[in-house]
Scaffold this active site. Structure first.
Site, PDB file in Angstrom:
ATOM      1  N   HIS A  70     -52.448  16.045 -91.836  1.00 28.84           N
ATOM      2  CA  HIS A  70     -53.094  14.735 -91.691  1.00 28.84           C
ATOM      3  C   HIS A  70     -53.874  14.971 -90.323  1.00 28.84           C
ATOM      4  O   HIS A  70     -53.586  14.642 -89.378  1.00 28.84           O
ATOM      5  CB  HIS A  70     -52.070  13.551 -91.563  1.00 28.84           C
ATOM      6  CG  HIS A  70     -53.113  12.246 -91.521  1.00 28.84           C
ATOM      7  ND1 HIS A  70     -53.529  11.862 -90.277  1.00 28.84           N
ATOM      8  CD2 HIS A  70     -53.384  11.281 -92.256  1.00 28.84           C
ATOM      9  CE1 HIS A  70     -54.282  10.603 -90.556  1.00 28.84           C
ATOM     10  NE2 HIS A  70     -54.112  10.253 -91.796  1.00 28.84           N
ATOM     11  N   PHE A  71     -54.982  15.708 -90.629  1.00 25.89           N
ATOM     12  CA  PHE A  71     -55.708  16.154 -91.654  1.00 25.89           C
ATOM     13  C   PHE A  71     -55.900  17.801 -91.344  1.00 25.89           C
ATOM     14  O   PHE A  71     -55.975  17.981 -90.394  1.00 25.89           O
ATOM     15  CB  PHE A  71     -57.134  15.646 -92.079  1.00 25.89           C
ATOM     16  CG  PHE A  71     -57.313  14.126 -92.037  1.00 25.89           C
ATOM     17  CD1 PHE A  71     -57.218  13.605 -93.527  1.00 25.89           C
ATOM     18  CD2 PHE A  71     -57.334  13.313 -91.060  1.00 25.89           C
ATOM     19  CE1 PHE A  71     -57.052  12.466 -93.694  1.00 25.89           C
ATOM     20  CE2 PHE A  71     -57.470  11.940 -91.265  1.00 25.89           C
ATOM     21  CZ  PHE A  71     -57.246  11.524 -92.486  1.00 25.89           C
TER      22      PHE A  71
END
EC number: 4.2.1.59
Length: 171
Positions: A70-71
């Site tokens: 993420h991410f």
């Protein structure tokens, strides 16, 4: 007898296994969803509303599981994990008060995100201000909370609601 007013990582892991408040009572999630390393202060008095407060911390390291996904290329702690941590702490407060049952998040009022937790951060601090505790047929706590990273407030949540239920069959 004086209640314990601070809890270590091992205490919190015992809580995740159902060993702190007893079988069938409030538990914290197990790692990786346990978003707290320690509770530095818990009280049933004081705080903004005079009904109690909690202060807890999470140590941040670049190898925490959520940064890898993420991410990719733009690692940031998901804001929902900070919100969940606040619910975890409100549920812990109910168990610490001796109220029976399994904890369930029931909602919140307004939630605001105005900052982020990056892998370069050192520490997240959660501050929970208990507004109201209902004891009876339904055991419920309502609280306001905030999340800070390295001393800077980045999220707030009003009206966090958590209940403890002796049966979750009809939940």
């Amino acid at each position: 007898m004086t209640k314990q007013n601070a809890f270590t990582r091992e205490d919190l892991l015992r809580c995740s296994r159902g060993e702190l408040f007893g079988p069938g009572n409030a538990q914290l999630p197990a790692p990786n969803m346990l978003m707290v390393d320690r509770i530095t202060h818990i009280s049933e008095e004081g705080g903004k509303y005079g009904k109690g407060e909690l202060v807890a911390e999470l140590d941040i390291t670049p190898d925490l599981w959520f940064f890898a996904c993420h991410f990719e290329g733009d690692p940031v702690m998901p804001g929902c994990l900070g919100l969940d941590a606040m619910w975890q702490l409100v549920g812990f407060f109910l168990g610490w008060q001796g109220l029976p049952g399994r904890g369930r998040a029931l909602g919140s009022g307004e939630v605001k995100f105005f900052g982020q937790v990056l892998p370069t951060a050192k520490k997240v601090t959660y501050n929970i201000q208990i507004k109201r505790v209902l004891k009876g047929k339904l055991n419920l706590a309502i609280a306001d909370g905030s999340v800070s990273v390295d001393g800077r407030e980045i999220y707030t949540a009003e009206g966090l609601r958590v209940g403890v239920f002796t049966s979750t069959d009809n939940f």
